[in-house]
Design an enzyme around this catalytic site. Sequence first.
Site, mmCIF file in Angstrom:
data_model
loop_
_atom_site.group_PDB
_atom_site.id
_atom_site.type_symbol
_atom_site.label_atom_id
_atom_site.label_comp_id
_atom_site.label_asym_id
_atom_site.label_seq_id
_atom_site.Cartn_x
_atom_site.Cartn_y
_atom_site.Cartn_z
ATOM 1 N NE ARG A 1 28.429 -30.117 54.646
ATOM 2 C CZ ARG A 1 29.262 -29.630 53.720
ATOM 3 N NH1 ARG A 1 28.838 -28.741 52.835
ATOM 4 N NH2 ARG A 1 30.512 -30.034 53.657
ATOM 5 C CG MET B 1 31.854 -32.701 46.552
ATOM 6 S SD MET B 1 32.806 -32.152 47.965
ATOM 7 C CE MET B 1 31.529 -31.594 49.041
ATOM 8 C CE LYS C 1 22.621 -25.953 48.699
ATOM 9 N NZ LYS C 1 23.645 -25.845 49.724
ATOM 10 C CD GLN D 1 31.402 -24.823 44.479
ATOM 11 O OE1 GLN D 1 31.987 -25.353 45.394
ATOM 12 N NE2 GLN D 1 30.431 -25.437 43.819
ATOM 13 C CG HIS E 1 23.706 -32.977 42.809
ATOM 14 N ND1 HIS E 1 23.424 -33.449 44.057
ATOM 15 C CD2 HIS E 1 24.856 -32.262 42.917
ATOM 16 C CE1 HIS E 1 24.360 -33.048 44.909
ATOM 17 N NE2 HIS E 1 25.243 -32.321 44.245
ATOM 18 C CB SER F 1 21.941 -28.920 51.062
ATOM 19 O OG SER F 1 23.152 -29.281 51.706
HETATM 20 O O1 PAF Z 1 29.848 -28.030 44.805
HETATM 21 C C1 PAF Z 1 30.460 -29.107 44.998
HETATM 22 O O2 PAF Z 1 29.841 -30.174 45.121
HETATM 23 C C2 PAF Z 1 31.968 -29.098 45.103
HETATM 24 O O3 PAF Z 1 32.427 -27.953 45.736
HETATM 25 C C3 PAF Z 1 32.670 -29.300 43.749
HETATM 26 C C4 PAF Z 1 32.350 -28.168 42.778
HETATM 27 C C5 PAF Z 1 32.242 -30.621 43.145
HETATM 28 C C6 PAF Z 1 34.186 -29.321 43.937
HETATM 29 O O4 PAF Z 1 34.567 -30.334 44.773
#
Ligand code: PAF
Length: 513
Positions: free
Chosen positions: A198, A34, A160, A164, A41, A196
């Site tokens: 956030r 995102m 993390k 998900q 990342h 994160s």
């Molecule tokens: O982990 C994330 O940043 C989001 O949940 C993702 C996998 C890009 C889906 O919007």
Amino acid sequence: MLTSQPLPLIWETPTTLRAWRRQQAGSIGLVPTMGNLHAGHASLIERARAENAIVVVSIFVNPLQFAPTEDFDRYPQTFEADRELCQTLGVDAIFVPTPQALGLAARAGSDHDRTGVIPPESMTNVMCGRSRSGHFDGVTTIVTKLFNIVQPDRAYFGRKDAQQLAIVQAMVRDLDIPVEICPCPIVREASGLAYSSRNQYLSQPKREQATVLFQALQQAAAMVTAGDRDRRTILDTVRSHCATVTELDLDYVELVDPVSLAPIEQLDRRALLALAARLGTTRLIDNIVLQTRPPIIAIDGPAGAGKSTVTRAIADRLGFLYLDTGAMYRAVTWLVMETGTALDDEAAIAELVAACDLDMQPQSDGGCVVTMNGTEITTAIRTPEVTANVSTVAAQKAVREFLMKQQQAFGDRGGLVAEGRDMGTCVFPSAEIKIFLTATPAERARRRACDLSAQGYEVDLAQLEADIIERDHQDSTREIAPLSKADDAIELVTDGMTIEAVIDRIISYVNTL
Ligand code: PAF
């Protein structure tokens, strides 16, 4: 920023991305994000870069996964910095669509009339799903759209977001989506705080307070290492440690199976200890995987895929036990022959195995010393006579049941690699790593032909391939221990890969556990 890497291409619509995608050759790795990219990342992108010809990063703040009350409108957007980082890391293309380009409304919580992907309730009514109703439906729907648009061979997700990750893995399995999900380790700041996007909502004092989360998880891990196995004690330890920061509002702490997310009462296997907490208005999550023993690696696959070479090399590189199941069957066959028992006397053989004492002691060279009822038989089990009889003995139910129990007993200690046809499905269904090692029949025939011609034999390649196809059919349809791929196994098709590359790939899976 100075960088010698070319600028990543920027695609804003599915149509342009797809048109470019069609022209690319080689494997494609996707890192869905995102945006507001950080070191976590970067680690996903680096791994994707190392494993693929082409790397695509998607940047999309997905309205479907935010409730109207959540931080969709203030979610940090830093496209220029993200683009520079992608360039430095050698990303080929960034996919940055608007909600409209993906056919979505631009506001959180306003999209109702559309087809969505709904993960199983058992995985969404726990952990973050309890307080973020609909969040994971939004994630799986958007991730499916991204998979359909980019059509990656591999997609990279951080550990993390453990819930998900488990949900996306289940979705890919359940819907047969042709993509390999690659989980990557959590990256932490020096303080232990997990990276994160956030975190930037936190003031400096809150940032320091937030480090209590990882400390609490570590304390629980230390208890497990010291022998504690009780769910309540583990959870209470985390809760009381978090309670030392009064500003922290613990949303949940849970101990679950990392794959199914089902609660775990007694810690007798790998478990995910996960938590979420609020510090002011910021919601933070973190987790740790608790292990009571080193992992088990189960390698299954058809004949001629290179299983035993790969398995031995992995055991050697990791210092794990190579569980030579073939040697175990040979040992029982030796016993049957040594005692003069008729090969077809299943009842007598069943009695023999029930009373026998089979031991396998791993050696530093990757080999194994085999002892039966106190007699060392390491070389005696390799005679042509044993070879000729082993399949008859191995087909007997009592023998298989006995040896399966023995194999599982080795598994209790962990730290082993086992190869076969049903290791991941029957013998070690909860193995941490399951690999289905295979190669096309044409490739296996080619390898076999090379071996045979090196030994001076004449070869008929077409016949070899036909034999391999027939053997695969027999192996996967036979009644006893048929060859089958576990649902959660990673399929590794080794055409075009060197043995070293296969070994490195499997070890990389172990390193990201
Ligand atoms: O982990 C994330 O940043 C989001 O949940 C993702 C996998 C890009 C889906 O919007």
